[in-house]
Design an enzyme around this catalytic site. Structure first.
Site, PDB file in Angstrom:
ATOM      1  N   HIS A 218       7.439   7.983  -9.110  1.00 39.40           N
ATOM      2  CA  HIS A 218       8.454   8.530  -7.419  1.00 39.40           C
ATOM      3  C   HIS A 218       8.269   6.833  -6.499  1.00 39.40           C
ATOM      4  O   HIS A 218       6.982   5.978  -7.145  1.00 39.40           O
ATOM      5  CB  HIS A 218       7.479   9.642  -6.522  1.00 39.40           C
TER       6      HIS A 218
ATOM      7  N   ARG B  50      -4.054   5.710   3.093  1.00 37.77           N
ATOM      8  CA  ARG B  50      -3.270   4.701   2.218  1.00 37.77           C
ATOM      9  C   ARG B  50      -1.988   4.722   4.070  1.00 37.77           C
ATOM     10  O   ARG B  50      -1.885   5.357   4.654  1.00 37.77           O
ATOM     11  CB  ARG B  50      -1.982   6.079   1.022  1.00 37.77           C
TER      12      ARG B  50
HETATM   13  C1  SIN Z   1      -0.079   7.707  -4.473  1.00 35.35           C
HETATM   14  O1  SIN Z   1       0.403   6.173  -2.955  1.00 35.35           O
HETATM   15  O2  SIN Z   1       1.203   7.879  -4.392  1.00 35.35           O
HETATM   16  C2  SIN Z   1      -0.964   7.719  -4.849  1.00 35.35           C
HETATM   17  C3  SIN Z   1      -1.594   6.543  -5.559  1.00 35.35           C
HETATM   18  C4  SIN Z   1      -2.660   6.678  -5.934  1.00 35.35           C
HETATM   19  O3  SIN Z   1      -3.296   7.344  -5.519  1.00 35.35           O
HETATM   20  O4  SIN Z   1      -2.729   5.716  -6.430  1.00 35.35           O
END
Ligand code: SIN
Length: 293
Positions: free
Chosen positions: A97, A270
């Site tokens: 994604h 994040r």
């Molecule tokens: C994400 O941002 O889709 C998660 C990526 C991850 O946890 O490695």
């Protein structure tokens, strides 16, 4: 600052910098240039707190709140990505994604901090969507150029949401939102408003169909695009270590979090950033097409 490419296609590890210190204008410019060249940057052993994480994101744009995974009131733009040792099904981001491609203003990039990582597994893959676009046959490029793709936030809506037991981060993400079921139209190929660099912008998690076609007619074309866009030749795989930071260009990459660390806890933090809104990425071909239409 030294750059160490991860693969021939995408990603560079950076050494020789300490992001706990204030980021100078020169370093900020070097980081922006490095991101534009490599699309994914990894800087290990940083162990940044929230203000330092935010300051790093601000090098690239304005930190943005994920409406489907806001952080706590003190720092809502910081989404906690956690999988507990006891959880088995589903992982946040566990499919190819680009972040939030189903909203009206998808973020230009993301900055992810590794807080706690499993002893093995839990890697993340990225795929270079500029290379994917370049490698497409001309007939497909012609079909896509100037055309929108239609995105829907399937996991977060009502119509297409998976059963509750298959959902990742059940309690901490917003679900059942009819807004997420709405179709959003974005160019199938993005054109960087300044450099003109082009990247394929479709992904199997959120892209439902191509504009001007129904789902059934779009399906074989999208299937081909999804296969082409994540060929191993366009990818890199990151083995996380605690304290590492990854920054990626969300308009020129896809990514995939691998769910292979059952019995171990993994915690990430994040944020995303906004710099150039997607409305500026239609490019000349699209503008001509729209004018002609
Ligand atoms: C994400 O941002 O889709 C998660 C990526 C991850 O946890 O490695």
């Amino acid at each position: 600052m030294q750059l160490h490419p991860i693969t021939g296609a995408i990603g560079a590890e950076i050494t020789g910098i300490d992001l706990k210190q204030p980021i100078s204008a020169d370093l900020a410019e070097a980081l922006r240039q490095a991101l534009d060249s490599h699309l994914l940057l990894v800087i290990r052993d940083q162990f940044l707190d929230v203000p330092q994480h935010r300051a790093l994101a601000q090098v690239f744009g304005r930190p943005a709140v994920n409406p489907y995974g806001p952080g706590p009131d003190e720092h809502p733009e910081m989404t906690s990505v956690i999988k507990e040792a006891s959880e088995r099904t589903g992982v946040f981001g566990g499919g190819w994604h680009t972040d939030l491609s189903f909203i009206e203003t998808p973020p230009n990039g993301s900055v992810l901090a590794a807080i706690e990582v499993p002893p093995y597994g839990g890697d993340t893959l990225w795929a270079n969507q500029r290379a994917a676009w370049e490698a497409l046959p001309e007939t497909l490029k012609e079909l896509l150029d100037g055309r929108d793709a239609v995105h829907v936030g399937k996991p977060y809506g009502i119509k297409w949401a998976p059963p509750v037991e298959e959902q990742a981060m059940k309690g901490s993400t917003k679900r059942g939102d009819p807004e997420a079921d709405k179709e959003r139209f974005h160019p199938a190929v993005l054109t960087h408003p300044v450099t003109g660099a082009r990247s394929l912008y479709v992904n199997p998690t959120y892209t439902m169909r191509l504009d001007g076609m129904n789902e059934e007619d779009s399906r074989p074309i999208l299937k081909l695009l999804f296969e082409q866009s994540t060929l191993p030749e366009f990818c890199c795989r990151l083995r996380w270590t605690a304290g590492a930071m990854a920054i990626w260009d969300n308009y020129s990459t896809q990514h995939y979090a691998i769910n292979d660390y059952h019995g171990f806890r993994r915690e990430m933090r994040r944020t995303t950033f906004q710099s150039r809104p997607i409305s500026e990425w239609r490019g000349l071909a699209a503008k001509t097409h729209l004018t002609a239409a």
